[in-house]
Design a protein around this motif. Structure first.
Motif, PDB file in Angstrom:
ATOM      1  N   ILE A  50      11.249   0.300  15.351  1.00 50.66           N
ATOM      2  CA  ILE A  50      11.069  -0.015  13.937  1.00 50.66           C
ATOM      3  C   ILE A  50       9.697   0.514  13.525  1.00 50.66           C
ATOM      4  CG2 ILE A  50      10.831  -1.850  12.215  1.00 50.66           C
ATOM      5  CD1 ILE A  50      12.719  -3.535  13.905  1.00 50.66           C
ATOM      6  N   ALA A  51       9.677   1.455  12.591  1.00 52.22           N
ATOM      7  CA  ALA A  51       8.423   2.034  12.123  1.00 52.22           C
ATOM      8  C   ALA A  51       7.897   1.242  10.937  1.00 52.22           C
ATOM      9  CB  ALA A  51       8.630   3.491  11.725  1.00 52.22           C
ATOM     10  N   VAL A  52       6.624   0.861  11.001  1.00 46.17           N
ATOM     11  CA  VAL A  52       5.944   0.184   9.892  1.00 46.17           C
ATOM     12  C   VAL A  52       4.849   1.107   9.405  1.00 46.17           C
ATOM     13  CG1 VAL A  52       4.597  -1.822   9.181  1.00 46.17           C
ATOM     14  CG2 VAL A  52       6.466  -2.113  10.816  1.00 46.17           C
ATOM     15  N   ASP A  53       5.061   1.687   8.236  1.00 47.63           N
ATOM     16  CA  ASP A  53       4.149   2.680   7.674  1.00 47.63           C
ATOM     17  C   ASP A  53       3.566   2.134   6.373  1.00 47.63           C
ATOM     18  OD1 ASP A  53       2.824   5.089   7.140  1.00 47.63           O
ATOM     19  OD2 ASP A  53       4.558   6.318   7.688  1.00 47.63           O
ATOM     20  N   GLY A  54       2.488   2.749   5.901  1.00 48.10           N
ATOM     21  CA  GLY A  54       1.850   2.323   4.665  1.00 48.10           C
ATOM     22  C   GLY A  54       0.442   2.864   4.583  1.00 48.10           C
ATOM     23  N   ARG A  55      -0.282   2.436   3.564  1.00 49.73           N
ATOM     24  CA  ARG A  55      -1.650   2.903   3.357  1.00 49.73           C
ATOM     25  C   ARG A  55      -2.628   2.163   4.263  1.00 49.73           C
ATOM     26  NH1 ARG A  55      -0.358   7.288   0.057  1.00 49.73           N
ATOM     27  NH2 ARG A  55       1.136   6.582  -1.525  1.00 49.73           N
ATOM     28  N   SER A  56      -3.745   2.797   4.574  1.00 46.66           N
ATOM     29  CA  SER A  56      -4.803   2.119   5.326  1.00 46.66           C
ATOM     30  C   SER A  56      -5.288   0.896   4.548  1.00 46.66           C
ATOM     31  CB  SER A  56      -5.979   3.074   5.567  1.00 46.66           C
ATOM     32  OG  SER A  56      -5.631   4.080   6.468  1.00 46.66           O
ATOM     33  N   GLY A  57      -5.490  -0.202   5.257  1.00 48.42           N
ATOM     34  CA  GLY A  57      -5.938  -1.434   4.623  1.00 48.42           C
ATOM     35  C   GLY A  57      -4.853  -2.152   3.860  1.00 48.42           C
ATOM     36  N   GLY A  58      -3.599  -1.700   3.998  1.00 48.16           N
ATOM     37  CA  GLY A  58      -2.522  -2.248   3.184  1.00 48.16           C
ATOM     38  C   GLY A  58      -1.779  -3.426   3.762  1.00 48.16           C
ATOM     39  N   GLY A  59      -2.088  -3.830   4.992  1.00 49.76           N
ATOM     40  CA  GLY A  59      -1.428  -4.985   5.585  1.00 49.76           C
ATOM     41  C   GLY A  59      -0.375  -4.654   6.631  1.00 49.76           C
ATOM     42  N   LYS A  60      -0.370  -3.421   7.147  1.00 53.59           N
ATOM     43  CA  LYS A  60       0.632  -3.009   8.130  1.00 53.59           C
ATOM     44  C   LYS A  60       0.541  -3.782   9.425  1.00 53.59           C
ATOM     45  CE  LYS A  60      -0.761   1.188   8.363  1.00 53.59           C
ATOM     46  NZ  LYS A  60      -1.958   0.919   7.520  1.00 53.59           N
ATOM     47  N   SER A  61      -0.670  -3.885   9.975  1.00 50.25           N
ATOM     48  CA  SER A  61      -0.812  -4.538  11.278  1.00 50.25           C
ATOM     49  C   SER A  61      -0.502  -6.028  11.187  1.00 50.25           C
ATOM     50  CB  SER A  61      -2.223  -4.318  11.843  1.00 50.25           C
ATOM     51  OG  SER A  61      -3.205  -4.810  10.957  1.00 50.25           O
ATOM     52  N   THR A  62      -0.864  -6.656  10.068  1.00 49.14           N
ATOM     53  CA  THR A  62      -0.536  -8.073   9.880  1.00 49.14           C
ATOM     54  C   THR A  62       0.973  -8.257   9.834  1.00 49.14           C
ATOM     55  OG1 THR A  62      -2.592  -8.485   8.669  1.00 49.14           O
ATOM     56  CG2 THR A  62      -0.790 -10.056   8.342  1.00 49.14           C
ATOM     57  N   LEU A  63       1.659  -7.406   9.094  1.00 47.33           N
ATOM     58  CA  LEU A  63       3.108  -7.500   9.022  1.00 47.33           C
ATOM     59  C   LEU A  63       3.736  -7.226  10.375  1.00 47.33           C
ATOM     60  CD1 LEU A  63       5.766  -7.770   7.440  1.00 47.33           C
ATOM     61  CD2 LEU A  63       5.651  -5.289   7.048  1.00 47.33           C
ATOM     62  N   ALA A  64       3.267  -6.206  11.077  1.00 43.91           N
ATOM     63  CA  ALA A  64       3.835  -5.879  12.388  1.00 43.91           C
ATOM     64  C   ALA A  64       3.739  -7.055  13.342  1.00 43.91           C
ATOM     65  CB  ALA A  64       3.127  -4.658  12.971  1.00 43.91           C
ATOM     66  N   ALA A  65       2.601  -7.742  13.330  1.00 35.22           N
ATOM     67  CA  ALA A  65       2.439  -8.907  14.198  1.00 35.22           C
ATOM     68  C   ALA A  65       3.431 -10.008  13.831  1.00 35.22           C
ATOM     69  CB  ALA A  65       1.010  -9.431  14.109  1.00 35.22           C
ATOM     70  N   ARG A  66       3.681 -10.189  12.539  1.00 29.27           N
ATOM     71  CA  ARG A  66       4.638 -11.208  12.106  1.00 29.27           C
ATOM     72  C   ARG A  66       6.058 -10.819  12.506  1.00 29.27           C
ATOM     73  NH1 ARG A  66       3.890 -12.712   5.982  1.00 29.27           N
ATOM     74  NH2 ARG A  66       4.912 -14.632   6.653  1.00 29.27           N
ATOM     75  N   LEU A  67       6.383  -9.543  12.410  1.00 28.82           N
ATOM     76  CA  LEU A  67       7.714  -9.098  12.819  1.00 28.82           C
ATOM     77  C   LEU A  67       7.929  -9.329  14.316  1.00 28.82           C
ATOM     78  CD1 LEU A  67       8.116  -5.709  10.881  1.00 28.82           C
ATOM     79  CD2 LEU A  67       8.975  -7.979  10.241  1.00 28.82           C
ATOM     80  N   VAL A  68       6.930  -8.985  15.114  1.00 31.68           N
ATOM     81  CA  VAL A  68       7.047  -9.158  16.567  1.00 31.68           C
ATOM     82  C   VAL A  68       7.267 -10.622  16.924  1.00 31.68           C
ATOM     83  CG1 VAL A  68       5.726  -9.051  18.725  1.00 31.68           C
ATOM     84  CG2 VAL A  68       5.809  -7.070  17.208  1.00 31.68           C
ATOM     85  N   ASP A  69       6.637 -11.519  16.181  1.00 32.82           N
ATOM     86  CA  ASP A  69       6.802 -12.953  16.440  1.00 32.82           C
ATOM     87  C   ASP A  69       8.233 -13.417  16.190  1.00 32.82           C
ATOM     88  OD1 ASP A  69       4.189 -13.325  17.208  1.00 32.82           O
ATOM     89  OD2 ASP A  69       3.513 -14.051  15.260  1.00 32.82           O
ATOM     90  N   HIS A  70       8.999 -12.666  15.387  1.00 34.17           N
ATOM     91  CA  HIS A  70      10.348 -13.098  15.014  1.00 34.17           C
ATOM     92  C   HIS A  70      11.439 -12.175  15.542  1.00 34.17           C
ATOM     93  CE1 HIS A  70       7.935 -15.441  12.151  1.00 34.17           C
ATOM     94  NE2 HIS A  70       8.974 -16.239  12.054  1.00 34.17           N
ATOM     95  N   LEU A  71      11.074 -11.146  16.291  1.00 31.41           N
ATOM     96  CA  LEU A  71      12.055 -10.255  16.897  1.00 31.41           C
ATOM     97  C   LEU A  71      12.082 -10.512  18.405  1.00 31.41           C
ATOM     98  CD1 LEU A  71      11.223  -6.903  15.059  1.00 31.41           C
ATOM     99  CD2 LEU A  71      13.421  -8.110  14.943  1.00 31.41           C
ATOM    100  N   PRO A  72      13.209 -10.848  18.966  1.00 31.47           N
ATOM    101  CA  PRO A  72      13.257 -11.142  20.396  1.00 31.47           C
ATOM    102  C   PRO A  72      12.940  -9.911  21.240  1.00 31.47           C
ATOM    103  CG  PRO A  72      15.472 -10.964  19.489  1.00 31.47           C
ATOM    104  CD  PRO A  72      14.535 -10.940  18.325  1.00 31.47           C
ATOM    105  N   GLY A  73      12.090 -10.103  22.226  1.00 34.84           N
ATOM    106  CA  GLY A  73      11.765  -9.019  23.139  1.00 34.84           C
ATOM    107  C   GLY A  73      11.063  -7.849  22.496  1.00 34.84           C
ATOM    108  N   ALA A  74      10.235  -8.106  21.477  1.00 35.17           N
ATOM    109  CA  ALA A  74       9.581  -7.030  20.734  1.00 35.17           C
ATOM    110  C   ALA A  74       8.148  -6.814  21.216  1.00 35.17           C
ATOM    111  CB  ALA A  74       9.586  -7.333  19.240  1.00 35.17           C
TER     112      ALA A  74
END
Length: 232
Positions: A50-74
């Motif tokens: 799953i690719a999470v793309d966007g602008r620098s400073g836009g919240g990508k890493s925060t969202l990615a961490a939240r997705l990993v918390d809710h995706l099994p085995g991520a």
């Protein structure tokens, strides 16, 4: 479950269509949608990317961490590790070689990009063979060069002024680009290249999901604002 649409006006970078009305749901509903996109019938069982793309400073890493918390085995992998001391926006071949190829063969990932050896960086990019999802996050994660190996694309839309404020504050706090003046100068140099690259790539036109990188005041903690993509 779909909650009432919420209007949050973000001023995106020039050339990127703006989203006005979002649906606000728990993160679990977003990950359920992404799982259904990434695991389309007929695809062989393998690690999904799953690719999470966007602008620098836009919240990508925060969202990615939240997705990993809710995706099994991520597992969360940042493109910055492939891009480290590599030519700017020319590292997609490293992702294909070091991440995609071993996962496609059912092997674990233990990869040191060439620049890591050249600059004596310790460690490696590691992903267990049994990983269900890799959340590949960073500017360029949804580039055309990786489109054939990415199973779902998330574009994080951000307010361009807020992204700049957050990005510069982060860089100053980190200290990796020098003092405040040097950090601001580096940000503007980087953004000149990033804006041109994203304008040429237009990854939001390939997005399965658009997520708001800036949450409104008073938003419910734990919820996420999103809509189905792509943006044209």
């Amino acid at each position: 479950m779909h909650l009432d649409p919420l209007r949050v006006e973000l001023r995106p970078a020039p050339g990127e269509p703006a989203v006005g009305a979002w649906q606000r749901t728990p993160v679990s509903q977003l990950t359920a949608h992404l799982t259904s996109v990434a695991e389309r019938p007929g695809l062989a069982e393998r690690t999904r990317i799953i690719a999470v793309d966007g602008r620098s400073g836009g919240g990508k890493s925060t969202l990615a961490a939240r997705l990993v918390d809710h995706l099994p085995g991520a597992v969360h992998i940042g493109t910055d590790d492939f891009a480290w001391n590599a030519p700017m926006f020319a590292w997609s071949s490293l992702v294909l070689e070091g991440l995609v190829a071993p996962l496609a063969a059912g092997r674990e990932v233990h990869y040191r990009p060439p620049a890591w050896d050249a600059h004596e960086r310790a460690g490696a990019i590691d992903v267990p063979a049994a990983t269900t999802f890799v959340v590949l996050e960073g500017v360029g994660a949804a580039c055309r060069e990786l489109a054939d190996v990415v199973d779902a694309v998330v574009w994080v839309q951000s307010d361009v002024a807020e992204a700049e404020r957050r990005g510069i504050a982060r860089d100053i706090a980190h200290g990796g680009n020098g003092d405040e003046a040097a950090s601001i100068a580096f940000w503007h140099d980087w953004m000149a290249a990033e804006l041109a690259y994203q304008d040429a790539q237009r990854p939001w036109t390939r997005a399965d999901v658009i997520v708001a990188g800036t949450r409104p005041d008073g938003d419910v903690d734990g919820d996420v604002l999103w809509m189905s993509g792509p943006l044209r």
